[in-house]
Design a protein around this motif. Structure first.
Motif, PDB file in Angstrom:
ATOM      1  N   LYS A  76     -24.802  30.313  64.233  1.00 31.70           N
ATOM      2  CA  LYS A  76     -23.629  30.473  63.368  1.00 31.70           C
ATOM      3  C   LYS A  76     -23.408  31.946  63.013  1.00 31.70           C
ATOM      4  O   LYS A  76     -22.269  32.401  62.862  1.00 31.70           O
ATOM      5  CB  LYS A  76     -23.837  29.657  62.091  1.00 31.70           C
ATOM      6  CG  LYS A  76     -22.678  29.687  61.101  1.00 31.70           C
ATOM      7  CD  LYS A  76     -21.580  28.722  61.483  1.00 31.70           C
ATOM      8  CE  LYS A  76     -20.553  28.581  60.369  1.00 31.70           C
ATOM      9  NZ  LYS A  76     -19.491  27.619  60.713  1.00 31.70           N
ATOM     10  N   GLN A  77     -24.506  32.683  62.928  1.00 32.64           N
ATOM     11  CA  GLN A  77     -24.429  34.110  62.593  1.00 32.64           C
ATOM     12  C   GLN A  77     -24.090  34.982  63.798  1.00 32.64           C
ATOM     13  O   GLN A  77     -24.020  36.208  63.684  1.00 32.64           O
ATOM     14  CB  GLN A  77     -25.761  34.574  62.000  1.00 32.64           C
ATOM     15  CG  GLN A  77     -26.124  33.913  60.680  1.00 32.64           C
ATOM     16  CD  GLN A  77     -27.542  34.211  60.257  1.00 32.64           C
ATOM     17  OE1 GLN A  77     -27.994  35.357  60.314  1.00 32.64           O
ATOM     18  NE2 GLN A  77     -28.273  33.185  59.837  1.00 32.64           N
ATOM     19  N   GLY A  78     -23.902  34.367  64.955  1.00 33.32           N
ATOM     20  CA  GLY A  78     -23.512  35.132  66.142  1.00 33.32           C
ATOM     21  C   GLY A  78     -24.663  35.775  66.874  1.00 33.32           C
ATOM     22  O   GLY A  78     -24.467  36.802  67.550  1.00 33.32           O
ATOM     23  N   LEU A  79     -25.863  35.190  66.782  1.00 31.28           N
ATOM     24  CA  LEU A  79     -27.039  35.804  67.405  1.00 31.28           C
ATOM     25  C   LEU A  79     -27.264  35.332  68.836  1.00 31.28           C
ATOM     26  O   LEU A  79     -28.325  35.588  69.417  1.00 31.28           O
ATOM     27  CB  LEU A  79     -28.279  35.522  66.557  1.00 31.28           C
ATOM     28  CG  LEU A  79     -28.252  36.106  65.136  1.00 31.28           C
ATOM     29  CD1 LEU A  79     -29.538  35.781  64.392  1.00 31.28           C
ATOM     30  CD2 LEU A  79     -28.038  37.615  65.179  1.00 31.28           C
ATOM     31  N   ALA A  80     -26.305  34.642  69.416  1.00 30.97           N
ATOM     32  CA  ALA A  80     -26.399  34.210  70.810  1.00 30.97           C
ATOM     33  C   ALA A  80     -24.990  34.038  71.362  1.00 30.97           C
ATOM     34  O   ALA A  80     -24.049  33.716  70.622  1.00 30.97           O
ATOM     35  CB  ALA A  80     -27.179  32.908  70.923  1.00 30.97           C
ATOM     36  N   ALA A  81     -24.853  34.254  72.665  1.00 36.22           N
ATOM     37  CA  ALA A  81     -23.547  34.127  73.308  1.00 36.22           C
ATOM     38  C   ALA A  81     -23.151  32.660  73.461  1.00 36.22           C
ATOM     39  O   ALA A  81     -23.998  31.792  73.690  1.00 36.22           O
ATOM     40  CB  ALA A  81     -23.573  34.804  74.678  1.00 36.22           C
ATOM     41  N   ASP A  82     -21.874  32.394  73.355  1.00 38.22           N
ATOM     42  CA  ASP A  82     -21.327  31.063  73.603  1.00 38.22           C
ATOM     43  C   ASP A  82     -21.256  30.868  75.122  1.00 38.22           C
ATOM     44  O   ASP A  82     -20.533  31.584  75.827  1.00 38.22           O
ATOM     45  CB  ASP A  82     -19.935  30.966  72.980  1.00 38.22           C
ATOM     46  CG  ASP A  82     -19.253  29.629  73.214  1.00 38.22           C
ATOM     47  OD1 ASP A  82     -19.805  28.789  73.958  1.00 38.22           O
ATOM     48  OD2 ASP A  82     -18.145  29.428  72.667  1.00 38.22           O
TER      49      ASP A  82
END
Length: 493
Positions: A76-82
């Motif tokens: 949720k915090q953006g620590l991995a690519a979608d």
């Protein structure tokens, strides 16, 4: 890429290098560089991703300290690519083994999107036991339906002057709690509070106190346990097991595959005793609760994530490398190793006994039973066939920030395991509940009340349906009364 010297000294590394080179040849212009960051350190990885210094590919699980809600929070915090689009376009989910697919979709599909890809499938932890010592003591071997009461009885029977029944790590008691359903039954929805959840240990205090008393009886009265507060890894319990100091030890099934060349492997123990490893060491998944519920740890998926700062071209290359190395590259490596060693133990390990892709097993030589024995293989595959317990992440949005830490629980379990003397266990249980609820007051959920209630109703309804099938006695005697009396009123039903 392993150096020429490294390849020369290892059949496995040479096979790996050859497979990697094949991918290189098919992807000209791509360069891989190794980084020195500790990818298993949660704080280091979160800092690196946030600061733009993380590697392109890294394990997903450490981002949240191996806790699924915290992993989802990291996503949720953006620590991995979608990587949803790449997973969908490659048809990856449809290629997964039958036991992998539900576990992956349940835990790793967050808000309809994927932020990781399957890295490995584990049937979870269980208990290794010395089959030879069980036979000597005329003790029946464990079965998939055994309970912790069986462990206590076996440990008592296997305890002799120079040997104890079982070696336990410092978190052993928590596994007994989990088997009784603590991960579900000790948290109630509380939509009117800021965190939306509250701890509840006191309504089922009899259950938790009995479990603690049974463990302490084994530890201090029957003296059938070897353990210490410093046993914070598998190393200590493994050493006791290999020294013949104990007849049982918990551990992940993958330990069975440790190299025969290692002094700390079961294969080396069997070699010392001049017996096949399958005749010396057995494994069984963690015991069930008294009503047939929850082994201590069910099967789970490890995953890889990709750096969210990668551009589209680099992300495509990373996904291509991943897809090759879990598919054709893996098959190529394993067959090359077998051609040179003719050793099926080099063929079947954690990645090939329960492979990620359904087609893998049919492309390998021999059988896992030939490599490791029927008892072990049957136990592992049986554990892997269990239904997947409903995950919160499938029904509730991930929190933007992780919730209260587990330190208070860890401190309580440590006291119950190792502190001698008469303890007021009921007071301890009440104190733990109060501490956890006090901590929760300082957290605010990022999920709105109405959204939380709607998701929680679906989540608990899924558990209601699940336990009717998976553990009907647990559902009838424990879950359903708790659900009716505690959960539904909290959700306004």
């Amino acid at each position: 890429m392993p150096s020429k010297a490294e390849q020369k000294g290892s059949v496995t590394l040479q096979a790996y290098a050859d497979a990697l080179q094949e991918w290189y040849d098919a992807n000209p212009g791509v360069e891989l560089r190794k980084t020195s960051i500790d990818i298993w350190d949660q704080e280091a990885m979160v800092t690196a991703v946030a600061g733009g210094t993380a590697p392109a590919i890294y394990p997903s699980n450490p981002l949240g300290g191996w806790s699924q809600p915290e992993i989802n929070s990291a996503f949720k915090q953006g620590l991995a690519a979608d990587v949803t689009e790449r997973i969908d376009s490659s048809g990856l989910v449809g290629k997964l083994s039958d036991y992998v697919r539900p576990a992956f979709e349940s835990a790793w599909k967050v808000g309809g999107k994927y932020y990781g890809v399957p890295g490995g499938y584990s049937v979870g932890d269980g208990i290794f036991y010395r089959r030879d010592l069980f036979a000597q003591a005329d003790v029946a071997e464990p079965t998939p339906k055994w309970t912790w009461a069986d462990v206590q009885r076996m440990a008592r029977a296997l305890t002799v002057k120079d040997r104890k029944g079982i070696a336990e790590p410092a978190w052993a008691l928590s596994m007994r709690f989990t088997s009784a359903g603590s991960g579900l039954l000790t948290e109630l929805p509380a939509p009117d509070t800021t965190w939306h959840w509250r701890s509840d240990y006191t309504s089922m205090a009899d259950t938790w106190v009995t479990i603690i008393e049974d463990f302490r009886r084994m530890m201090f009265e029957e003296r059938s346990i070897v353990s210490d507060i410093s046993y914070n890894s598998w190393n200590e319990v493994t050493a006791a097991f290999l020294r013949d100091d104990v007849a049982m030890r918990p551990g992940n099934s993958t330990s069975y595959f440790d190299s025969p060349d290692s002094d700390t492997s079961f294969a080396s123990l069997a070699k010392r005793l001049d017996k096949p490893v399958g005749d010396v060491v057995g494994w069984m998944s963690y015991p069930l609760g008294e009503q047939g519920q929850f082994p201590g740890r069910r099967s789970f998926i490890t995953a890889y994530s990709f750096n969210p700062d990668l551009d589209s071209e680099a992300l495509d290359a990373c996904f291509s490398l991943y897809s090759f190395m879990i598919g054709p590259g893996l098959v190529q490596q394993v067959n090359a190793v077998y051609e040179k060693t003719k050793d099926l133990r080099q063929v079947y390990d954690a990645g090939t006994l329960t492979p990620i892709l359904a087609e893998t097993r049919g492309k390998l030589p021999g059988s896992p039973e030939e490599a490791w024995g029927k008892q072990f293989v049957d136990a592992v595959l049986g554990a892997g066939s269990r239904m997947v317990v409903p995950e919160r992440s499938s029904y509730l949005p991930p929190e933007e920030k992780a919730g209260p830490s587990s330190k208070a629980s860890e401190d309580a379990f440590s006291r119950w395991m190792y502190e001698r003397g008469d303890l007021d266990l009921r007071a301890d249980v009440r104190r733990l509940e109060a501490t956890l609820n006090k901590q929760a007051e300082s957290f605010s959920s990022s999920v709105g009340k109405e959204e939380f209630v709607a998701g929680a109703k679906k989540y608990f309804a899924a558990h209601d349906e699940f336990w009717q099938t998976d553990a009907p006695e647990f559902h009838k005697q424990i879950f359903r009364p708790w659900y009716d009396d505690r959960v539904l009123p909290a959700l306004g039903e």
